[in-house]
Enzyme design. Sequence first.
Site, mmCIF file in Angstrom:
data_model
loop_
_atom_site.group_PDB
_atom_site.id
_atom_site.type_symbol
_atom_site.label_atom_id
_atom_site.label_comp_id
_atom_site.label_asym_id
_atom_site.label_seq_id
_atom_site.Cartn_x
_atom_site.Cartn_y
_atom_site.Cartn_z
ATOM 1 N N LYS A 23 0.863 -1.184 0.000
ATOM 2 C CA LYS A 23 0.000 0.000 0.000
ATOM 3 C C LYS A 23 0.898 1.231 0.000
ATOM 4 C CE LYS A 23 -3.986 1.583 2.740
ATOM 5 N NZ LYS A 23 -5.031 1.067 1.869
ATOM 6 N N THR A 26 -2.653 6.676 0.806
ATOM 7 C CA THR A 26 -3.880 6.650 1.589
ATOM 8 C C THR A 26 -4.640 7.934 1.270
ATOM 9 O OG1 THR A 26 -4.878 6.372 3.785
ATOM 10 C CG2 THR A 26 -2.837 7.648 3.695
ATOM 11 N N GLU A 76 -3.560 1.621 -3.416
ATOM 12 C CA GLU A 76 -4.129 1.314 -2.086
ATOM 13 C C GLU A 76 -4.112 -0.182 -1.799
ATOM 14 O OE1 GLU A 76 -5.812 2.911 0.468
ATOM 15 O OE2 GLU A 76 -6.366 4.893 -0.267
HETATM 16 C C1 LIG Z 1 -8.270 7.784 11.762
HETATM 17 C C2 LIG Z 1 -7.968 6.765 10.713
HETATM 18 O O1 LIG Z 1 -7.158 5.912 10.921
HETATM 19 N N1 LIG Z 1 -8.648 6.866 9.560
HETATM 20 C C3 LIG Z 1 -8.438 6.091 8.434
HETATM 21 C C4 LIG Z 1 -8.919 6.572 7.269
HETATM 22 C C5 LIG Z 1 -8.705 5.852 6.142
HETATM 23 N N2 LIG Z 1 -8.031 4.684 6.203
HETATM 24 C C6 LIG Z 1 -7.772 3.934 4.988
HETATM 25 C C7 LIG Z 1 -8.933 3.339 4.320
HETATM 26 C C8 LIG Z 1 -8.479 3.311 2.863
HETATM 27 O O2 LIG Z 1 -7.597 2.252 2.596
HETATM 28 C C9 LIG Z 1 -7.673 4.523 2.752
HETATM 29 C C10 LIG Z 1 -8.418 5.674 2.152
HETATM 30 O O3 LIG Z 1 -9.069 6.431 3.061
HETATM 31 O O4 LIG Z 1 -7.184 4.810 4.035
HETATM 32 C C11 LIG Z 1 -7.546 4.198 7.367
HETATM 33 O O5 LIG Z 1 -6.914 3.117 7.398
HETATM 34 N N3 LIG Z 1 -7.751 4.907 8.489
#
Ligand SMILES: CC(=O)Nc1ccn([C@H]2C[C@H](O)[C@@H](CO)O2)c(=O)n1
Length: 107
Positions: A23, A26, A76
Amino acid sequence: MSAAPTQITFFEFLTPLVASGLKTITIRDISESHYQPGSQVEVFTLETHIKVCDIMILAVEPLAFADINEFHATQESLPLAELKLLIQKVYPNQPTLFMISFKLVAA
Ligand SMILES: CC(=O)Nc1ccn([C@H]2C[C@H](O)[C@@H](CO)O2)c(=O)n1
């Protein structure tokens, strides 16, 4: 101006993809976008705050939800439909997001 963050969290189920180097982006909202390209950032699991690895931030660029495509899904390491559902769930009704590109430094 506040200092750039030195930590980032990922959902626990996604952290093996980060720690293996599969990955490499993000997608976050503006509140989680203030990373500095060139900085080293510690990765933690969101649910349990366990340290996973270190990454280096390569770039932070605006990305419209409507423009998310197969390129982003590949970076991703998620199927496109799953990625878009996840983003809609985490960031509902946010047309403007940010793509954070990174590389694995140490697992
Ligand atoms: C606070 C927190 O950890 N938020 C997130 C937000 C997004 N992700 C991941 C989900 C997807 O793979 C990508 C795109 O948003 O990022 C995450 O792990 N944690």
